[in-house]
Design a protein around this motif. Structure first.
Motif, short mmCIF file in Angstrom:
data_model
loop_
_atom_site.label_atom_id
_atom_site.label_comp_id
_atom_site.label_asym_id
_atom_site.label_seq_id
_atom_site.Cartn_x
_atom_site.Cartn_y
_atom_site.Cartn_z
N LEU A 15 4.44 -1.16 7.82
CA LEU A 15 3.90 -1.07 6.46
C LEU A 15 4.98 -0.99 5.39
O LEU A 15 4.70 -1.15 4.21
CB LEU A 15 2.97 0.14 6.34
CG LEU A 15 1.60 0.02 7.04
CD1 LEU A 15 0.86 1.34 7.00
CD2 LEU A 15 0.76 -1.07 6.39
N THR A 19 5.19 -3.98 3.18
CA THR A 19 4.03 -4.33 2.35
C THR A 19 4.08 -3.60 1.02
O THR A 19 4.98 -2.80 0.76
CB THR A 19 2.72 -3.98 3.09
OG1 THR A 19 2.63 -2.55 3.19
CG2 THR A 19 2.68 -4.60 4.47
N LEU A 25 -7.14 -0.34 6.41
CA LEU A 25 -6.16 -1.36 6.03
C LEU A 25 -6.86 -2.65 5.64
O LEU A 25 -7.93 -2.98 6.17
CB LEU A 25 -5.22 -1.65 7.20
CG LEU A 25 -4.33 -0.48 7.67
CD1 LEU A 25 -3.64 -0.85 8.96
CD2 LEU A 25 -3.31 -0.11 6.61
N HIS A 56 -2.98 -7.21 5.56
CA HIS A 56 -1.97 -6.28 6.06
C HIS A 56 -2.05 -6.15 7.58
O HIS A 56 -1.02 -6.04 8.26
CB HIS A 56 -2.13 -4.91 5.41
CG HIS A 56 -1.82 -4.91 3.95
ND1 HIS A 56 -2.44 -4.08 3.05
CD2 HIS A 56 -0.94 -5.64 3.22
CE1 HIS A 56 -1.97 -4.30 1.84
NE2 HIS A 56 -1.05 -5.25 1.92
#
Length: 727
Positions: A117, A120, A133, A137
């Motif tokens: 993550l 992102t 999520l 993603h």
């Protein structure tokens, strides 16, 4: 032999190898099929193929072919058509997966998901294991992990049938309706004599039993008048913390008696009570109490009420006003007669037949009896064995009790009753509905739980989407700053910038955060807990100290509460509950604080003290002396020139042991200690007011004439929270 002939020869060798395998199987059945022998000697090239020099080669070929020569049956064909399992490195994903679910699907730990993550736009501070999520993603995390994703087939969820219980239709036949006692709620400001008034009407000592003389929760009682009429009274708290209880009282009432003290007049909770009555559309009777006091002024009270659209009969309105003294019992029968007369005008009737309907006034837990509720029956007749539903729980009535704790067989409309037999404690204010059977009750509870879950999921998703949108905008701003870099360089920069967050994930941060007060709140009844939680909702000083309510509920302090407090380093606050000796010893052994109170404002004061203890001490500067620079020069020490200020003390004294600061044009230039302090040529510790001195600092700074030298002392002072609960 040319190349074409050689290829043909090799093909013939393969054919011969296959035939040899067929010969070996000719005498038995394979997979349910009978094989027939094949004679190669009759074939033109058979003799050539069977030459001993070719055997080693054709044996190898036949062994290879034997692995793939297989005749499948119908059963095996069906098995092949079944769903092919996921290949290794392939992840089945779906929409709205949580971090934990994705980690399980991938066969990795949660740390791996957190690390992925970092690439992102998601803010890791807001990510928990149960956080949902986005699909983009999820796909990115799977791909970053060197795996493939496969979308799971969506199961079409059938629309669930509404199985909730509803009220019966209003009866249109007057013959079915029977007169019922009026439900009267006594409202007013704290300490204006509401409970004393009810006490005088019932001839009991309720007020003397109340903690601090303040009603802590709703009391429901029946008062028998000399004329034979019955009146159901509800006594609500007047304290600011119990606003929800007062509102609940007006929702089930027919008449409101507004108690106003003759010497105090209209107060904050008086105005709030008037508003509650107006919102519920309930008629008012004003009881002006404490008229026996010398400073009493009933006329002033009536005039003050005009400002809130409560017009008494004396001023041409329709609101009855009765001057009383609840303590001495003066004019109480006049007030009761006014109540009965108003009830007759309202023609209060109810249907005493059919399924029961009512309203929960209060709920509590009893050690021997379990979950108990005080309720007002509005329709039908409640008896033992009735199956009731309220909120997300249900009950098969085992016992019914009146306000004095005596068992009764039935309760008709307008009568307050305590109900025993609930599976769990319902919330005060919940509607009671009778259903046909226990199975039907479970259906209703299951439906209501399902509806609540769906609403919660919807709200959670809205919050998540709003947070993700905010993070996405922030991410785009960062991306714009890195627009001159290549894609790989941008990702590397973002990863390095966010990597430190991996070492302080949400669970670990909560453990590390010492500036948090964790609370376990226990109360005697649901309304008391509700009032405390409403006060805590007004807490708005999270920047000073975070307030975390770990658990709240009803009943005495238990071992489970101690365990929770130990796990979260929390404090237990109990309101009108007890902690036995074994619990107290266990709490002392584990270092857990238990704070027990019977008066709500004292509990809040204690809570504020606990918050103050969690705040770091503040440094307060106390000025000891002030001096002005009147001359500047320098002295040589070794090879260094040290600036010296010639000063005159004009306030207090200068103490070399204390701290000093240099102020120039109202700005603090320096803070620290003195390296020397002299009077003439002598080193001294203290210079008093009116004396001249020379001083140098622990840092080489040039002085200017007119600079101020301040001598001060730093003291640590305990901070106090700025939270104002409103009372």
């Amino acid at each position: 032999m040319n190349r074409g002939l050689l290829l043909r020869f090799e093909n013939l060798v393969q054919l011969h190898g296959a035939c040899q395998q067929l010969r070996a199987l000719s005498s038995r059945k394979v997979c349910g099929a009978q094989w027939k022998p094949v004679e190669l000697s009759a074939h033109p090239v058979g003799s050539l193929l069977l030459h001993p020099q070719l055997w080693p080669k054709h044996r190898l070929i036949s062994a290879a072919l034997s692995q793939c020569r297989h005749l499948a049956t119908k059963e095996e064909t069906k098995k092949r058509k079944k769903k092919i399992p996921l290949m290794r490195g392939e992840v089945e994903i779906r929409q709205k997966m949580t971090v934990e679910e994705l980690a399980q699907a991938m066969g990795r730990d949660i740390d791996h998901i957190y690390e992925a993550l970092l690439y992102t736009d998601i803010n890791l501070n807001s990510v928990e294991p149960d956080s949902i999520l986005l699909e983009d993603h999820i796909k990115m995390i799977v791909q970053k992990s060197g795996m493939k994703y496969k979308s799971a087939k969506l199961k079409e969820e059938k629309e669930r049938k509404n199985t909730d219980a509803v009220k019966r239709q209003v009866v249109k036949y007057p013959a079915v309706l029977a007169p019922r006692p009026p439900v009267v709620t006594i409202l007013g400001h704290v300490d204006h004599g509401k409970t004393t008034l009810l006490d005088s009407l019932r001839k009991t000592q309720v007020a003397s039993m109340e903690a601090g003389g303040i009603t802590q929760h709703i009391g429901a009682f029946i008062v028998h008048m000399p004329s034979g009429e019955k009146i159901t009274f509800l006594d609500t708290p007047g304290h600011a913390a119990f606003s929800a209880m007062r509102a609940r009282g007006t929702n089930v009432t027919d008449i409101v008696i507004l108690v106003v003290a003759a010497e105090d007049g209209v107060m904050q909770q008086t105005i709030e009570s008037i508003q509650h009555a107006k919102n519920a559309g309930v008629p008012l009777i004003v009881a002006i109490n404490k008229c026996d006091k010398p400073e009493a002024d009933p006329e002033r009270v009536k005039k003050e009420l005009l400002a809130h659209n409560v017009v008494c009969e004396e001023f041409g309105g329709d609101v009855q006003a009765v001057n009383i003294s609840a303590l001495k019992g003066e004019n109480l029968m006049v007030l009761a007669e006014a109540t009965v007369a108003l009830a007759e005008m309202l023609e209060l009737k109810a249907d005493a037949t059919g399924l029961v309907e009512g309203m929960i006034i209060e709920s509590r837990k009893d050690k021997g009896k379990g979950s108990l509720t005080t309720a007002i029956i509005q329709r039908g007749t409640l008896r033992k064995g009735c199956v009731l539903v309220a909120g997300k729980t249900w009950a098969k009535v085992r016992f019914l009790f009146d306000e004095n704790g005596k068992a009764v067989d039935a309760a008709s409309p307008g009568i307050p009753v305590e109900i025993m037999g609930w599976k769990e404690c319902p919330s005060a204010g919940d509607e009671i509905l009778e259903v046909e059977s226990e199975q039907r009750a479970q259906e209703v509870v299951a439906w209501r739980t399902y509806v609540e879950q769906q609403e919660k999921m919807k709200k959670d998703l809205e919050v998540i989407e709003a947070k993700q949108k905010e993070n996405r905008l922030e991410y785009k701003k960062k991306q714009q700053k890195l627009a001159h870099l290549t894609w790989r360089q941008r990702k590397a920069v973002l990863y390095k910038a966010n990597k430190h967050l991996m070492f302080s994930r949400p669970k670990e941060r909560t453990e590390m955060d010492e500036n948090t007060l964790s609370l376990i709140v226990k109360g005697d009844v649901d309304g008391s807990v509700e009032a405390i939680l409403n006060i805590l909702d007004s807490y708005d000083c999270e920047d000073e100290c975070k307030l975390d309510i770990v658990y709240f509920g009803m009943g005495d302090i238990s071992e489970n509460d101690i365990s929770l407090a130990e796990a979260f380093n929390g404090v237990i606050f109990g309101f009108s509950v007890k902690a036995n000796e074994s619990i107290k010893k266990l709490a002392d052994k584990k270092g857990i604080k238990i704070k027990l109170h019977n008066i709500i404002y004292k509990l809040i004061e204690d809570l504020k003290d606990e918050l103050n203890c969690r705040l770091p001490p503040a440094l307060v500067e106390t000025t000891i002396g002030e001096a002005s620079v009147i001359d500047t020069f320098s002295v040589t020490v070794g090879k260094n020139k040290i600036p010296v200020a010639g000063c005159r003390v004009h306030k207090g004294l200068l103490d070399r042991k204390m701290k000093f600061k240099l102020i120039r044009n109202r700005d603090v230039i320096w803070k620290g200690c003195l390296s020397s302090l002299k009077h003439h040529k002598d080193d001294v510790q203290v210079i008093k007011m009116g004396m001249d001195c020379g001083l140098s600092l622990d840092k080489n700074l040039e002085f200017s004439i007119g600079d101020e030298i301040i001598c001060y002392e730093e003291k640590e002072v305990q901070q106090t929270t700025s939270w104002d609960p409103g009372f």
